[in-house]
Write an enzyme that holds these catalytic residues in place. Sequence first.
Site, PDB file in Angstrom:
ATOM      1  CB  SER A  18      -0.926  -0.076   1.215  1.00  0.00           C
ATOM      2  OG  SER A  18      -1.918   0.911   1.160  1.00  0.00           O
ATOM      3  CG  HIS A  45      -4.065  -0.951  -1.065  1.00  0.00           C
ATOM      4  ND1 HIS A  45      -3.976  -0.822   0.298  1.00  0.00           N
ATOM      5  CD2 HIS A  45      -4.582  -2.186  -1.294  1.00  0.00           C
ATOM      6  CE1 HIS A  45      -4.433  -1.926   0.870  1.00  0.00           C
ATOM      7  NE2 HIS A  45      -4.791  -2.774  -0.077  1.00  0.00           N
ATOM      8  CG  ASP A 138      -5.855  -5.447   2.240  1.00  0.00           C
ATOM      9  OD1 ASP A 138      -6.396  -6.514   2.584  1.00  0.00           O
ATOM     10  OD2 ASP A 138      -5.801  -5.065   1.057  1.00  0.00           O
TER      11      ASP A 138
END
Lengths: 193, 269
Positions: A18, A45, A138
Site C-alpha cells: 500500500s 492499493h 489489509d
Amino acid sequence: MEENHVAKAVKALIIGGSAGSLQVLFNLLPLLKSNLPFAIIIVLHRRHSADSSLSDLLSTKTMSPTREVEDKDVIRAGHIYLAPADYHLLIEKQESFSLDYSEKINFSRPSIDVTFESAAEVYGPSLVALLLSGANEDGTKGLSQVKKAGGTTIVQNPDTAQMPYMPHYAMMHTVIDHILDVPQMSHYINNLR
Amino acid sequence: MIEDEDVELLLTDLLDIYGYDFTSYSKASLKRRIVRLVSIDKFPSFAEFRYKVRTDESYLKRFVEEITVNVTEMFRDPSFYKSLRDDILPVLGTKPFIRIWHAGCSTGEEVFSMAILLKEAGLLRKSLLYATDLNPSVLEKVRKGIFPLQQMKQYSESYIESGGLKDFSEYYTANYGQAKFNKELSEKIIISTHNLVSDSSFNEFDLILCRNVLIYFDKDLQDRVLKLFDASLGTLGYLALGTKETLKFSVIQNKFKQLNREKIWKKIM
C-alpha cells in the site's frame, strides 16, 4: 536456505503493498533475476483509476515480462503480473487469474487479503507471500491463511518501511517467517526454488 | 473450512432442485461468495447451510442475491462512455430504430447512464434499452430508477469526464437521501429476467453491453455466452465488455474487430 529443503518448489510469490510500496518495488525489481522459476504477482492499493500506466512503469524496472492482469490470464513462471485497479484478483485451481468486482475489503479493491487467501488455497506450501509498507490492515488475514496452508510469510522490516503500520500490524497478529529489508528481499527471492 | 466437494454438491442441488446453473461460474470467486454468506448468516456448519438452501425457497432468493455480485456504478470508466458518445452513437443514429441490450445489468446504473447518452445525442425517442439480469430483486431497483443520493457527486464527476455538458442533477429529483431518475429515461427501459447460462437469444440488437459479468464465468461458459451475443447482434452491431475482459482467444474473435483502446468490438461478419 535450510527451510526450503523440505518445502515444495515455489510456484508463486505474491507481493502486497500500500502507501510507500511503489518505491520498494522500484528498488527491488531491478535486483531480481529474470527467468525465476515462479510467477511474481503484485497487488498494490492505488487510486481509483483504470490507468494502466503503472504496469508500463514497473516493466521499465525489470527484464521479466510484466503485464497488468486481464480476466482468465494463465499464470506463467518467470512472468510478473500486476493486479488491475479496482478489481479483486483471485487465483483459480488451474493456475489462472479471475477478476472480481465485489465490495471493497479493508476499504480496498484490489484487496491484498483476497489475493493472499485465494492463492493460499491453490498453492498451499508452494506459495511465498510478502507484505510491504502501508497504512492499512489489509494483508494480515491473508498472511494467516498462507501460513495455515503451509506457505511462507514475509514482511518488510517496519523500521525501513515508509509506512510501518501494515507490516507491523501483520507481525503483531500472525506468524511471520522472515522480516526483511529490500537488499535482503532480493537475495531471498533470487535464491527461492 | 468449506471444501471444493461441498461447493460441488451445493451447485448440483441448485441445478437439480431449482434449475439455477452456477456450475460454470469461476470457482475462486463463487467459493469466496459462499464462504462469505455462510459467515454473515452465521451457519454453524456447511451441512446446515446446504439444508437451508435445499429446503427453503425464500432463502434461495437471498442466496442468489448474495452469491451474484451486484456492485455497479454510473459512468464507470468515463473514457468508455466517451467512446460510446463519440464513436458509436453517431453510427447508431443513422438507423431508424435503436435496440440496446444490457445483459447482466444488476441494479441498472449503466442502463440509466446509457439512456442519458442517448438523450443527449437526441436518440432516446427512437431507442429501446433492454435491461436483463438473472436476479429479480435487482431488476426491481432498475424499475424504480432510484439510487442513493450520496453517490451522485461521484457519478456527476464521471459524467463530466465522459463528455457530459449538462448539470447532472437535471436528470433526477432528490428526496429523502435518494435520487429518482426522470421518467423520460425509465420509459425507454424494458426490464426482464434473463439467465445468460440457460436462456437463449430473444431479439436482435444494435449494441450489447455486458460489462464485468463474464469475469464471473469460466472459459467455456464465456464462450457460450459470447456465441449468444453473436447470435443476438445484427450485422455491424457492437459488443461492449468490461475493461479487463476480452474477445481474444474466444470462439467468436474472428467475427469481430476491436474499435479502439476501449473494449468495444464491431461485428464484421
